[in-house]
Scaffold this motif. Structure first.
Motif, PDB file in Angstrom:
ATOM      1  N   ALA A   1       0.643  -1.193   0.119  1.00 30.13           N
ATOM      2  CA  ALA A   1       0.118  -0.043  -0.048  1.00 30.13           C
ATOM      3  C   ALA A   1       0.665   1.275  -0.059  1.00 30.13           C
ATOM      4  O   ALA A   1       0.595   2.306  -0.600  1.00 30.13           O
ATOM      5  N   SER A   2       1.939   1.283   0.865  1.00 30.14           N
ATOM      6  CA  SER A   2       2.927   2.495   0.903  1.00 30.14           C
ATOM      7  C   SER A   2       3.411   2.630  -0.622  1.00 30.14           C
ATOM      8  O   SER A   2       3.803   3.719  -1.121  1.00 30.14           O
ATOM      9  N   MET A   3       3.896   1.507  -1.089  1.00 34.57           N
ATOM     10  CA  MET A   3       4.411   1.459  -2.320  1.00 34.57           C
ATOM     11  C   MET A   3       3.404   2.068  -3.404  1.00 34.57           C
ATOM     12  O   MET A   3       3.814   3.104  -4.340  1.00 34.57           O
ATOM     13  N   ALA A   4       2.405   1.726  -3.406  1.00 33.57           N
ATOM     14  CA  ALA A   4       1.233   2.092  -4.382  1.00 33.57           C
ATOM     15  C   ALA A   4       0.673   3.326  -4.333  1.00 33.57           C
ATOM     16  O   ALA A   4       0.625   4.461  -5.184  1.00 33.57           O
ATOM     17  N   CYS A   5       0.545   3.854  -2.887  1.00 40.37           N
ATOM     18  CA  CYS A   5      -0.113   5.214  -2.615  1.00 40.37           C
ATOM     19  C   CYS A   5       0.629   6.238  -2.041  1.00 40.37           C
ATOM     20  O   CYS A   5       0.619   7.469  -2.274  1.00 40.37           O
ATOM     21  N   GLY A   6       1.738   5.602  -1.280  1.00 40.15           N
ATOM     22  CA  GLY A   6       2.618   6.749  -0.525  1.00 40.15           C
ATOM     23  C   GLY A   6       3.111   7.865  -1.116  1.00 40.15           C
ATOM     24  O   GLY A   6       2.609   8.882  -0.919  1.00 40.15           O
TER      25      GLY A   6
ATOM     26  N   ALA B   1      12.320   8.198   6.185  1.00 39.91           N
ATOM     27  CA  ALA B   1      12.174   6.988   7.009  1.00 39.91           C
ATOM     28  C   ALA B   1      10.862   7.289   7.929  1.00 39.91           C
ATOM     29  O   ALA B   1      10.010   6.349   7.977  1.00 39.91           O
ATOM     30  N   ALA B   2      10.522   8.346   8.248  1.00 34.69           N
ATOM     31  CA  ALA B   2       9.261   8.771   8.923  1.00 34.69           C
ATOM     32  C   ALA B   2       8.250   8.444   8.278  1.00 34.69           C
ATOM     33  O   ALA B   2       7.113   8.211   8.882  1.00 34.69           O
TER      34      ALA B   2
END
Length: 164
Positions: free
Chosen positions: A14-19, A79-80
């Motif tokens: 999800a973080s790869m797709a939307c972040g 990182a945060a």
């Protein structure tokens, strides 16, 4: 235990797709996409962000390699914010006095990126004399240039010494 690993995997996907793509508003996408080929464009012309510095994150690059204070600040932010780089995206990190933003873009044949170490002599010949490719550039002189090379459109980050 497997369930926890599965949830962690879903969070990573999800973080790869939307972040990082959620913050692409730091650059005027129309101005970015319509930059002329072979001519340097000052970063300040395509972004309202008051950048002290602009740095490139290549595909798979999650952090800046330097250990100077600017890189440490950026890497802590990355990182945060759980920034995860992948093959399909590149990003520009916009560093201001107080804020940091990520402008991420999907790679395609119409838009890709070349890092400083990827600039060959044949690419160098396409660049204006007042443009020097860098992976990080100071805000006032940061510039982008779009070139066509081997049937693909590339953007390079650098510094322009002339008036643009």
């Amino acid at each position: 235990m497997r369930f926890i690993r599965f949830i962690a995997f879903l969070a990573m996907v999800a973080s790869m797709a939307c972040g990082p793509l959620a913050e692409a508003g730091a650059l005027d996408e129309d101005a970015f996409g319509n930059m002329p080929f072979g001519k340097a464009t000052k970063f300040s012309r395509i972004s309202s962000f008051d950048a002290q510095a602009v740095c490139l994150l290549q595909p798979y690059q999650n952090r800046l390699p330097s250990t100077d204070a600017l890189a440490v600040r950026v890497n802590e932010y990355l990182a945060a914010s759980n920034y995860v780089a992948d093959e399909g995206h590149f990003a520009f990190v916009l560093i201001g006095k107080e804020a940091i933003e990520i402008a991420a873009f999907q790679r395609s044949q119409k838009l890709d990126v070349l890092a400083e170490h990827e600039v060959s002599s044949s690419v160098e010949e396409m660049l204006p004399k007042d443009f020097a490719s860098h992976d990080c550039a100071s805000g006032q002189s940061a510039a982008l240039i779009k070139i066509e090379f081997r049937a693909r459109n590339y953007v390079l980050l650098g510094q322009a010494s002339g008036a643009l």
